[in-house]
Scaffold this motif. Structure first.
Motif, mmCIF file in Angstrom:
data_model
loop_
_atom_site.group_PDB
_atom_site.id
_atom_site.type_symbol
_atom_site.label_atom_id
_atom_site.label_comp_id
_atom_site.label_asym_id
_atom_site.label_seq_id
_atom_site.Cartn_x
_atom_site.Cartn_y
_atom_site.Cartn_z
ATOM 1 N N LEU A 4 0.882 -1.160 0.000
ATOM 2 C CA LEU A 4 0.000 0.000 0.000
ATOM 3 C C LEU A 4 0.918 1.207 0.000
ATOM 4 O O LEU A 4 1.716 1.379 0.931
ATOM 5 N N ALA A 24 -2.931 0.182 -3.962
ATOM 6 C CA ALA A 24 -2.760 -1.146 -3.377
ATOM 7 C C ALA A 24 -2.372 -2.132 -4.476
ATOM 8 O O ALA A 24 -2.983 -2.149 -5.548
ATOM 9 N N PHE A 29 -7.562 -6.284 -4.147
ATOM 10 C CA PHE A 29 -8.159 -5.537 -3.056
ATOM 11 C C PHE A 29 -9.545 -5.021 -3.408
ATOM 12 O O PHE A 29 -10.150 -4.298 -2.618
ATOM 13 N N THR A 32 -12.196 -5.593 -0.731
ATOM 14 C CA THR A 32 -11.685 -5.361 0.624
ATOM 15 C C THR A 32 -12.043 -3.969 1.119
ATOM 16 O O THR A 32 -11.946 -3.002 0.363
ATOM 17 N N THR A 33 -12.429 -3.898 2.385
ATOM 18 C CA THR A 33 -12.610 -2.586 3.013
ATOM 19 C C THR A 33 -11.264 -1.875 3.106
ATOM 20 O O THR A 33 -10.247 -2.477 3.430
ATOM 21 N N MET A 34 -11.290 -0.577 2.792
ATOM 22 C CA MET A 34 -10.084 0.236 2.872
ATOM 23 C C MET A 34 -10.325 1.374 3.852
ATOM 24 O O MET A 34 -11.458 1.864 3.993
ATOM 25 N N TRP A 53 -16.080 -2.269 -0.066
ATOM 26 C CA TRP A 53 -15.429 -2.759 -1.272
ATOM 27 C C TRP A 53 -15.928 -2.082 -2.536
ATOM 28 O O TRP A 53 -15.179 -1.853 -3.470
ATOM 29 N N ARG A 72 -12.875 5.455 -3.835
ATOM 30 C CA ARG A 72 -11.978 4.431 -4.344
ATOM 31 C C ARG A 72 -12.242 4.166 -5.815
ATOM 32 O O ARG A 72 -13.346 4.413 -6.326
ATOM 33 N N THR A 78 -6.469 -1.295 -7.066
ATOM 34 C CA THR A 78 -7.344 -0.487 -6.218
ATOM 35 C C THR A 78 -6.600 0.759 -5.750
ATOM 36 O O THR A 78 -5.480 0.669 -5.237
ATOM 37 N N CYS A 97 -2.726 4.560 5.056
ATOM 38 C CA CYS A 97 -3.733 3.782 4.337
ATOM 39 C C CYS A 97 -3.742 2.364 4.888
ATOM 40 O O CYS A 97 -2.684 1.824 5.252
ATOM 41 N N ALA A 99 -5.867 -1.714 4.664
ATOM 42 C CA ALA A 99 -6.805 -2.617 4.001
ATOM 43 C C ALA A 99 -7.007 -3.839 4.868
ATOM 44 O O ALA A 99 -6.060 -4.322 5.507
ATOM 45 N N TYR A 115 -7.867 -4.188 10.203
ATOM 46 C CA TYR A 115 -7.050 -4.004 9.008
ATOM 47 C C TYR A 115 -5.787 -4.847 9.099
ATOM 48 O O TYR A 115 -5.149 -4.937 10.147
#
Length: 128
Positions: A4, A24, A29, A32-34, A53, A72, A78, A97, A99, A115
């Protein structure tokens, strides 16, 4: 190798704006929640914002609501953005940042425990 990489930090006067980016790579990703966290000198790392996501749902820390916007782009690697407006001296910090497995339900999205991957951080300095 998962990476990242944040960019976009810098110095700005109070009331100004900055846009942080986080790219990322190394795995997928897009599902995936960021999130973004920040750490001021001598203080703990605090939650700033999170996005699910698809980008359809977001969460913000109270001090940043109405001033910061997380977004995003999953079209290639991503990329997560943090648009910061009306910056204040108290926003000065290293911004990270992240993820991970967190969902935007409950409260895990605001915890570092939600994360699994972290960037190296980018410095944001706001002068009065």
């Amino acid at each position: 190798q998962v990476q990242l990489v944040e960019s976009g930090g810098g110095s700005v006067q109070a009331g100004g704006s900055l846009r942080l980016s986080c790219t990322a790579s190394g795995r997928t990703f897009s599902g995936t929640t960021m999130g973004w966290f920040r750490q001021a000198p001598g203080k703990a790392r605090d939650f700033v914002a999170a996005i699910n996501w698809s980008g359809s749902s977001t969460r913000y820390a109270d001090p940043t609501k109405g001033r910061f916007t997380i977004s995003r782009d999953n079209s290639k690697n991503t990329v997560v953005y943090l648009q910061m407006n009306s910056l204040r001296p108290e926003d000065t910090a290293v911004y990270y940042c992240a993820a991970g497995h967190a969902t935007l339900f409950g409260s895990i999205w605001a915890s570092q425990n939600g994360y699994d991957y972290w960037g190296q951080g980018t410095q944001v300095t706001v002068s009065s």
